[in-house]
Motif scaffolding. Structure first.
Motif, PDB file in Angstrom:
ATOM      1  N   GLU A  22     140.738  55.638 135.060  1.00 12.75           N
ATOM      2  CA  GLU A  22     139.513  54.866 134.888  1.00 12.75           C
ATOM      3  C   GLU A  22     138.372  55.603 135.586  1.00 12.75           C
ATOM      4  OE1 GLU A  22     140.606  51.073 136.675  1.00 12.75           O
ATOM      5  OE2 GLU A  22     139.348  51.529 138.414  1.00 12.75           O
ATOM      6  N   GLY A  23     137.149  55.339 135.117  1.00 11.56           N
ATOM      7  CA  GLY A  23     135.986  55.978 135.714  1.00 11.56           C
ATOM      8  C   GLY A  23     135.851  57.424 135.305  1.00 11.56           C
ATOM      9  N   PRO A  24     134.786  58.079 135.784  1.00  8.68           N
ATOM     10  CA  PRO A  24     134.568  59.482 135.432  1.00  8.68           C
ATOM     11  C   PRO A  24     135.650  60.392 135.993  1.00  8.68           C
ATOM     12  CG  PRO A  24     133.033  58.778 137.128  1.00  8.68           C
ATOM     13  CD  PRO A  24     133.735  57.550 136.672  1.00  8.68           C
ATOM     14  N   LEU A  25     135.856  61.507 135.323  1.00 11.57           N
ATOM     15  CA  LEU A  25     136.819  62.472 135.825  1.00 11.57           C
ATOM     16  C   LEU A  25     136.346  63.033 137.162  1.00 11.57           C
ATOM     17  CD1 LEU A  25     139.512  63.710 134.861  1.00 11.57           C
ATOM     18  CD2 LEU A  25     138.176  65.628 133.962  1.00 11.57           C
ATOM     19  N   PHE A  26     135.042  63.323 137.245  1.00  9.84           N
ATOM     20  CA  PHE A  26     134.428  63.779 138.494  1.00  9.84           C
ATOM     21  C   PHE A  26     133.229  62.888 138.791  1.00  9.84           C
ATOM     22  CE2 PHE A  26     136.206  67.526 136.356  1.00  9.84           C
ATOM     23  CZ  PHE A  26     137.121  67.954 137.311  1.00  9.84           C
ATOM     24  N   TYR A  27     133.154  62.414 140.047  1.00  3.25           N
ATOM     25  CA  TYR A  27     132.051  61.540 140.446  1.00  3.25           C
ATOM     26  C   TYR A  27     131.457  62.055 141.750  1.00  3.25           C
ATOM     27  CZ  TYR A  27     129.488  57.471 142.130  1.00  3.25           C
ATOM     28  OH  TYR A  27     128.517  56.646 142.609  1.00  3.25           O
ATOM     29  N   ALA A  28     130.134  62.215 141.780  1.00  2.00           N
ATOM     30  CA  ALA A  28     129.451  62.709 142.977  1.00  2.00           C
ATOM     31  C   ALA A  28     128.306  61.786 143.333  1.00  2.00           C
ATOM     32  CB  ALA A  28     128.934  64.123 142.749  1.00  2.00           C
ATOM     33  N   THR A  29     128.160  61.514 144.653  1.00  2.00           N
ATOM     34  CA  THR A  29     127.066  60.675 145.128  1.00  2.00           C
ATOM     35  C   THR A  29     126.674  61.080 146.538  1.00  2.00           C
ATOM     36  OG1 THR A  29     126.327  58.393 145.510  1.00  2.00           O
ATOM     37  CG2 THR A  29     128.642  58.871 145.983  1.00  2.00           C
ATOM     38  N   ASN A  30     125.372  61.058 146.806  1.00  2.00           N
ATOM     39  CA  ASN A  30     124.833  61.299 148.149  1.00  2.00           C
ATOM     40  C   ASN A  30     125.308  62.623 148.737  1.00  2.00           C
ATOM     41  OD1 ASN A  30     123.174  60.360 150.313  1.00  2.00           O
ATOM     42  ND2 ASN A  30     125.019  59.870 151.485  1.00  2.00           N
ATOM     43  N   THR A  31     125.381  63.650 147.896  1.00  5.60           N
ATOM     44  CA  THR A  31     125.858  64.943 148.389  1.00  5.60           C
ATOM     45  C   THR A  31     125.475  66.044 147.426  1.00  5.60           C
ATOM     46  OG1 THR A  31     127.791  66.028 149.365  1.00  5.60           O
ATOM     47  CG2 THR A  31     128.111  64.992 147.220  1.00  5.60           C
ATOM     48  N   ASP A  32     125.648  67.286 147.865  1.00  2.91           N
ATOM     49  CA  ASP A  32     125.630  68.450 146.989  1.00  2.91           C
ATOM     50  C   ASP A  32     127.078  68.850 146.755  1.00  2.91           C
ATOM     51  OD1 ASP A  32     122.875  68.423 147.097  1.00  2.91           O
ATOM     52  OD2 ASP A  32     122.750  70.002 148.605  1.00  2.91           O
ATOM     53  N   ALA A  33     127.389  69.258 145.538  1.00  3.43           N
ATOM     54  CA  ALA A  33     128.786  69.547 145.218  1.00  3.43           C
ATOM     55  C   ALA A  33     128.881  70.701 144.230  1.00  3.43           C
ATOM     56  CB  ALA A  33     129.474  68.313 144.638  1.00  3.43           C
ATOM     57  N   VAL A  34     129.958  71.483 144.374  1.00  5.27           N
ATOM     58  CA  VAL A  34     130.289  72.539 143.417  1.00  5.27           C
ATOM     59  C   VAL A  34     131.715  72.308 142.949  1.00  5.27           C
ATOM     60  CG1 VAL A  34     130.639  75.007 143.082  1.00  5.27           C
ATOM     61  CG2 VAL A  34     128.713  74.209 144.464  1.00  5.27           C
ATOM     62  N   ILE A  35     131.901  72.306 141.638  1.00  8.43           N
ATOM     63  CA  ILE A  35     133.219  72.126 141.036  1.00  8.43           C
ATOM     64  C   ILE A  35     133.535  73.375 140.235  1.00  8.43           C
ATOM     65  CG2 ILE A  35     134.593  70.738 139.441  1.00  8.43           C
ATOM     66  CD1 ILE A  35     132.616  68.404 140.056  1.00  8.43           C
ATOM     67  N   ASN A  36     134.641  74.045 140.579  1.00  9.93           N
ATOM     68  CA  ASN A  36     135.069  75.261 139.884  1.00  9.93           C
ATOM     69  C   ASN A  36     136.382  74.984 139.171  1.00  9.93           C
ATOM     70  OD1 ASN A  36     132.940  76.912 141.103  1.00  9.93           O
ATOM     71  ND2 ASN A  36     134.127  76.718 142.991  1.00  9.93           N
ATOM     72  N   LEU A  37     136.414  75.185 137.856  1.00  8.44           N
ATOM     73  CA  LEU A  37     137.599  74.874 137.066  1.00  8.44           C
ATOM     74  C   LEU A  37     138.002  76.077 136.223  1.00  8.44           C
ATOM     75  CD1 LEU A  37     136.486  71.384 135.663  1.00  8.44           C
ATOM     76  CD2 LEU A  37     137.893  71.814 137.691  1.00  8.44           C
ATOM     77  N   LYS A  38     139.316  76.355 136.196  1.00  5.71           N
ATOM     78  CA  LYS A  38     139.833  77.422 135.339  1.00  5.71           C
ATOM     79  C   LYS A  38     141.210  77.024 134.811  1.00  5.71           C
ATOM     80  CE  LYS A  38     140.733  82.384 135.087  1.00  5.71           C
ATOM     81  NZ  LYS A  38     140.645  83.691 135.797  1.00  5.71           N
TER      82      LYS A  38
END
Length: 514
Positions: free
Chosen positions: A357-373
């Motif tokens: 349920e919900g988004p696969l990735f969720y970000a709030t009140n931050t800076d974020a980097v997501i690296n996927l391979k």
């Protein structure tokens, strides 16, 4: 009664007919407490207060009389007067060890507590070297670890059983400094735990805990089970380190991640094993430090699969994880003081991630980097990435800024952001995105970068603050008849010259002015 006795078994006897009174001294006879025993019940009189004795299961201990002698378990006596009991199978020796007297709980300011001085232990190794095999260490009283190693000690445990009941007097001290943990390494100490079992069934009873610079626990082939709240499987704080190989972990309480770090940038490295959390707000992984996991299976039934707080990271290689509640992976900043403010980083190579349920990735009140391979991604909600304000931070300044880098990575789902949040998507080496981007035109900004080998399969009208495409013919944008709006005022879009372009599927790439 001495602190070390050669008694076989855990029995103390006294030749009396109706009652027994004895005084037991600890800490070089500086503390004297009285135990009064009657035939029908056991009453412990400690500083004038009467307390019934309990065994390790919590049941009241009753004496029995044999040949004029009253018998009762040594463990019940020792713990009633502030001692802890352990049994050495090799020497058939019962050891009664004095507990550490503590004052008021330390302030919660990071780094102010001395983990070595908090609580007591059934087995305490202070600055020396030891090895134990096939032993059992049970801690049943408040703030007592089964095994604790301090002051640069080095301990090897092979085939041992550690059991912890009895809750913590301070959940914060348990979370930050390992108070009440089953196994605690502090003060630059090192522990090797091999082919062993750890069970905790009390609040604030983490299973394996390393805290402080140079403190390291190496776990191999262990089985870990915790059942109550704030009881994590593996935990490291204040630059402590936990390394685990082929270890299986099950937790059932709230706030009980199977793999965790807390204050002070701890490090946890895991290879192999299966991890299951069933409690509310108990992700498989919770990072306020540096966590890496390889070749593991992680399932969170009451929470996200993983959470990164603040300027910290999780690196996953060929690891399969799933989260049943809220989202797949959450990146945020709470401002509780548990994590430094900065950019959170998630890196996944191979393996899979499922969000039920919900988004696969969720970000709030931050800076974020997501690296996927090459990660297998499954998402029931249809939302790939959501960046938005939530309950943390200052209203109006608590959005998120997220960069998602996809390398040879298929992506499916929509990308959304609110008016104070931004997202940047970078697709390379044959990556693909199937979904919409900011379909509601609500984001502060969303940008997309495609190399010539990567594809966007558009599933609805979308809005882009910036578009960069290595294929100047735009043939790698499969529009399916939908309209893509781009910000004509942005310098990044100057190569489009404000033109409206008809795409191959009949849709349009057309300007709008922000």
């Amino acid at each position: 009664m001495s602190k070390k006795s050669g008694m076989k078994g855990f029995v103390v006897g006294a030749a009396v007919t109706a009652s027994l009174a004895m005084s037991v001294s600890a800490y070089a006879d500086t503390i004297t407490k009285k135990i009064a025993v009657t035939y029908d019940d056991i009453i412990v009189e400690l500083n004038g207060q009467e307390t019934a004795m309990k065994d390790a299961t919590g049941a009241t201990v009753e004496p029995f009389i044999y040949n004029g002698t009253v018998y009762l378990p040594a463990r019940a006596i020792s713990e009633a007067v502030g001692l802890t009991a352990s049994y050495d199978k090799a020497t058939k020796t019962v050891s009664l060890t004095g507990a550490v007297e503590t004052g008021s709980a330390p302030e919660e300011t990071a780094g102010t507590a001395d983990a070595a001085s908090l609580g007591s232990a059934t087995y305490l190794l202070d600055g020396s070297t030891a090895s134990k095999t096939d032993e059992s260490y049970i801690a049943v009283t408040t703030d007592t670890s089964a095994v604790k190693v301090i002051a640069g000690g080095a301990l090897t445990l092979n085939g041992v059983t550690l059991s912890k009941t009895g809750g913590t007097s301070s959940e914060d001290n348990s979370n930050f400094y390992g108070l009440n943990a089953a196994l605690l390494a502090a003060g630059g100490s090192t522990v090797f735990l091999n082919d062993s079992t750890i069970t905790t069934s009390a609040n604030g009873a983490n299973a394996v805990f390393a805290t402080g610079a140079g403190s390291t626990v190496n776990v191999s082939g262990a089985t870990i089970t915790t059942t109550e709240d704030s009881s994590r499987g593996l935990d490291a704080t204040y630059t402590g380190t936990v390394n685990a190989t082929n270890t299986n972990i099950t937790t059932a309480g709230t706030h009980s991640a199977s793999i965790a770090t807390d204050r002070g940038n701890g490090t946890v490295n895991v290879t192999g094993g299966t991890m299951l959390t069933t409690g509310t707000d108990s992700p498989g992984i919770y990072s306020t430090g540096t966590i890496s996991v390889t070749d593991a299976l992680i399932t969170a039934q009451g929470s996200e699969a993983a959470v990164i707080e603040g300027k910290n990271s999780i690196t996953l290689t060929n690891t399969h994880l799933s989260g049943a509640k809220k989202s797949g992976i959450m990146l945020y900043q709470s401002f509780s003081g548990d994590a430094e403010t900065g950019t959170g980083t998630l890196t996944m190579t191979g393996g899979s991630l499922t969000a039920y349920e919900g988004p696969l990735f969720y970000a709030t009140n931050t800076d974020a980097v997501i690296n996927l391979k090459n990660v297998g991604l499954t998402n029931n909600s249809g939302i790939l990435l959501a960046a938005s304000a939530d309950k943390w931070g200052t209203t109006g300044a608590n959005g998120a800024t997220v960069t998602l880098n996809a390398d040879a990575q298929p992506l499916t789902g929509d990308v959304t952001a609110d008016s104070i949040s931004s997202a940047q998507l970078v697709l390379s080496n044959g990556s693909s995105l199937t979904g919409t981007i900011d379909a509601a035109n609500a984001a502060k900004s969303v940008s997309l970068t495609l190399d010539a080998a990567s594809v966007w399969n558009v599933t609805g009208d979308s809005y882009l603050s910036a578009l960069t495409d290595g294929d100047i013919t735009l043939s790698n944008i499969k529009d399916n008849g939908y309209t893509i709006y781009y910000d004509a005022s942005a310098n990044a879009n100057s190569w489009l010259a404000g033109a409206t372009i008809t795409l191959s599927g009949g849709g349009r790439l057309t300007p709008f002015t922000s």
